[in-house]
Each structure stands twice: as C-alpha cells, then as structure tokens.
Design a protein around this motif. Structure first.
Motif, short mmCIF file in Angstrom:
data_model
loop_
_atom_site.label_atom_id
_atom_site.label_comp_id
_atom_site.label_asym_id
_atom_site.label_seq_id
_atom_site.Cartn_x
_atom_site.Cartn_y
_atom_site.Cartn_z
N MET A 79 0.86 -1.18 0.00
CA MET A 79 0.00 0.00 0.00
C MET A 79 0.90 1.23 0.00
O MET A 79 1.85 1.31 0.78
CB MET A 79 -0.92 0.03 1.21
CG MET A 79 -1.82 1.25 1.22
SD MET A 79 -2.87 1.23 2.68
CE MET A 79 -3.74 2.76 2.46
N LYS A 80 0.59 2.14 -0.90
CA LYS A 80 1.37 3.37 -0.99
C LYS A 80 0.43 4.49 -1.43
O LYS A 80 -0.33 4.32 -2.39
CB LYS A 80 2.51 3.17 -2.01
CG LYS A 80 3.51 4.28 -2.06
CD LYS A 80 4.70 3.89 -2.91
CE LYS A 80 5.80 4.92 -2.80
NZ LYS A 80 7.02 4.49 -3.45
N ASN A 81 0.46 5.59 -0.72
CA ASN A 81 -0.37 6.75 -1.05
C ASN A 81 -1.84 6.39 -1.22
O ASN A 81 -2.47 6.74 -2.22
CB ASN A 81 0.15 7.46 -2.30
CG ASN A 81 1.57 7.93 -2.14
OD1 ASN A 81 2.50 7.24 -2.58
ND2 ASN A 81 1.77 9.05 -1.49
N ASN A 82 -2.38 5.69 -0.24
CA ASN A 82 -3.80 5.30 -0.21
C ASN A 82 -4.19 4.36 -1.35
O ASN A 82 -5.37 4.24 -1.68
CB ASN A 82 -4.72 6.52 -0.21
CG ASN A 82 -4.41 7.46 0.92
OD1 ASN A 82 -4.35 7.03 2.06
ND2 ASN A 82 -4.19 8.72 0.62
N THR A 83 -3.21 3.70 -1.94
CA THR A 83 -3.44 2.81 -3.07
C THR A 83 -2.87 1.44 -2.75
O THR A 83 -1.68 1.31 -2.45
CB THR A 83 -2.75 3.37 -4.34
OG1 THR A 83 -3.18 4.72 -4.54
CG2 THR A 83 -3.05 2.53 -5.56
N ASP A 84 -3.72 0.42 -2.82
CA ASP A 84 -3.26 -0.97 -2.69
C ASP A 84 -2.85 -1.48 -4.05
O ASP A 84 -3.58 -1.31 -5.03
CB ASP A 84 -4.38 -1.88 -2.17
CG ASP A 84 -4.75 -1.61 -0.73
OD1 ASP A 84 -3.90 -1.12 0.03
OD2 ASP A 84 -5.91 -1.90 -0.36
N PHE A 101 -1.75 -7.25 -12.43
CA PHE A 101 -1.84 -6.45 -11.20
C PHE A 101 -2.97 -5.43 -11.35
O PHE A 101 -3.28 -4.99 -12.45
CB PHE A 101 -0.53 -5.70 -10.96
CG PHE A 101 0.66 -6.60 -10.87
CD1 PHE A 101 1.14 -7.02 -9.64
CD2 PHE A 101 1.32 -7.03 -12.02
CE1 PHE A 101 2.25 -7.85 -9.56
CE2 PHE A 101 2.42 -7.87 -11.95
CZ PHE A 101 2.88 -8.28 -10.72
N ASP A 102 -3.54 -5.05 -10.23
CA ASP A 102 -4.57 -4.01 -10.23
C ASP A 102 -4.41 -3.18 -8.96
O ASP A 102 -3.53 -3.45 -8.14
CB ASP A 102 -5.97 -4.62 -10.31
CG ASP A 102 -6.98 -3.68 -10.95
OD1 ASP A 102 -6.68 -2.47 -11.12
OD2 ASP A 102 -8.09 -4.14 -11.26
N THR A 103 -5.25 -2.19 -8.81
CA THR A 103 -5.20 -1.33 -7.64
C THR A 103 -6.57 -1.24 -6.99
O THR A 103 -7.60 -1.47 -7.63
CB THR A 103 -4.77 0.10 -8.03
OG1 THR A 103 -5.67 0.59 -9.03
CG2 THR A 103 -3.36 0.13 -8.54
N SER A 104 -6.58 -0.93 -5.72
CA SER A 104 -7.80 -0.52 -5.03
C SER A 104 -7.42 0.67 -4.17
O SER A 104 -6.23 0.91 -3.90
CB SER A 104 -8.39 -1.66 -4.20
OG SER A 104 -7.54 -2.01 -3.15
N TYR A 105 -8.42 1.43 -3.76
CA TYR A 105 -8.15 2.72 -3.13
C TYR A 105 -8.82 2.85 -1.77
O TYR A 105 -9.83 2.23 -1.49
CB TYR A 105 -8.63 3.85 -4.05
CG TYR A 105 -7.91 3.84 -5.36
CD1 TYR A 105 -6.65 4.40 -5.48
CD2 TYR A 105 -8.46 3.22 -6.49
CE1 TYR A 105 -5.96 4.36 -6.68
CE2 TYR A 105 -7.77 3.17 -7.69
CZ TYR A 105 -6.52 3.75 -7.77
OH TYR A 105 -5.84 3.71 -8.94
#
Length: 189
Positions: A79-84, A101-105
């Motif tokens: 997790m970095k800068n409110n982003t998984d 890969f993907d992101t969640s917030y």
C-alpha cells in the motif's frame, strides 16, 4: 384510512432508504469518489509527482510452472499513497507466464492522494502512462529478467509476461520495480 396510513409510512421509508443508499453509493464509496475526482465532478485534481516507483515481491508459490490454469490470487502486495497494489492473477499460457496487477483505493471524501498509471484531462479524457522501461524485474541474485509482453489497463491495471527461457531465474521468486504510477492529490471544491 387508518389501514392505509401504515402502508404509506412503510412505502415512504422504503423510498427514503433507497434514495439514501443511492446517494451514498454515488458519492461516498471509493469507486464513486474516484469517478467524481477523475471526471471533474466537484473536485480539484493535481499531479504531485509523475514518476512513483513501487517495489513488489512475487513469491515462488504463486508461480504456476506446471499448470496452465489461471491462478486467481488477489494478494495485496503493498500500500502506498492510499493505493493498494494487488497481484490479481498469474497464468502459465504456455508461451509465457503472465502476471496481472490491479489497484484498489482508500480515498477520503474531502481530500487526499492516490496513485494512478494514467493522465486525466479537464475535458474528461484519459491517457495511459505507457512509457518504455516502467518495469524492472530481477531475481534474488539481482540478475535482470527480460520481459516478454507488457500491458497497461484497463483503468490502473498493469501486467507483463516472462518467457520460458527466463523461468529458471524466477523459480525462487522475483522482485519488481514498477515506475509507471503518477501521484495525484485531490480536494473537494
């Protein structure tokens, strides 16, 4: 009339709850906040830094050397800068092993920051940050691993394939440095 009153009250309650849920889903969920931010719906959006690197590690047990079945992993790597950053799927396609890969917030309604691998424009359009050399992949001995196919999208997803002639280097897991993210800050107007 007395019998219709409770039915009317129940109907009004159901409609009120439905409207409340709808309002919440369109304004306060992470998906709604991100959509409103990126489509200029009541938010200011600024680029803070154009190249943000994330370092990830892929464990050997996640790599399907002997199976051609896609592995749906959905493992949060960091997790970095409110982003998984999430390893969603690994698939031995025969001609390579493909990593997606993907992101969640975790977005605050009023202000905050997040990572995204694309550019948002004031007219509501979007372009991906698909430059060369966003991926640096190496084994546990710091030897560079050459990649095959690379991909960006949809949304902030990214992916790459590793060709069979590199499989020996990834048997004990491997490291990734991905530098395709942009750091955004936002605030409610």
């Amino acid at each position: 009339m007395r019998k219709k009153l409770p039915i009317m009250i129940i109907g009004i309650l159901i409609i009120s709850i439905g409207l409340g849920v709808s309002y919440y889903m369109n304004h306060f969920t992470n998906a709604a906040i991100l959509n409103n931010i990126t489509h200029n719906k009541g938010y200011s959006l600024n680029i803070n830094k154009e190249t943000i690197e994330v370092k990830l590690y892929i464990k050997p047990e996640w790599i399907p050397f002997d199976s051609d079945e896609p592995k749906d992993l959905n493992v949060k790597l960091c997790m970095k800068n409110n982003t998984d950053i999430i390893l969603t799927k690994v698939w031995n396609r025969g001609n390579d092993i493909y990593f997606s890969f993907d992101t969640s917030y975790h977005l605050n309604y009023t202000k905050g920051e997040f990572l995204y691998n694309g550019y948002f424009y004031e007219d509501g359009t979007f372009s991906s940050n698909s430059g060369i050399n966003h991926f640096l992949v190496y084994d546990s001995n710091q030897e560079l691993i050459e990649l095959g196919q690379e991909g960006i999208g949809p949304n902030s997803a990214f992916s790459f394939g590793i060709n069979p002639d590199e499989y020996e280097k990834i048997r004990n897991g491997f490291h990734i440095e991905y530098s395709g993210f942009i750091l955004y800050s936002y605030s409610l107007n």
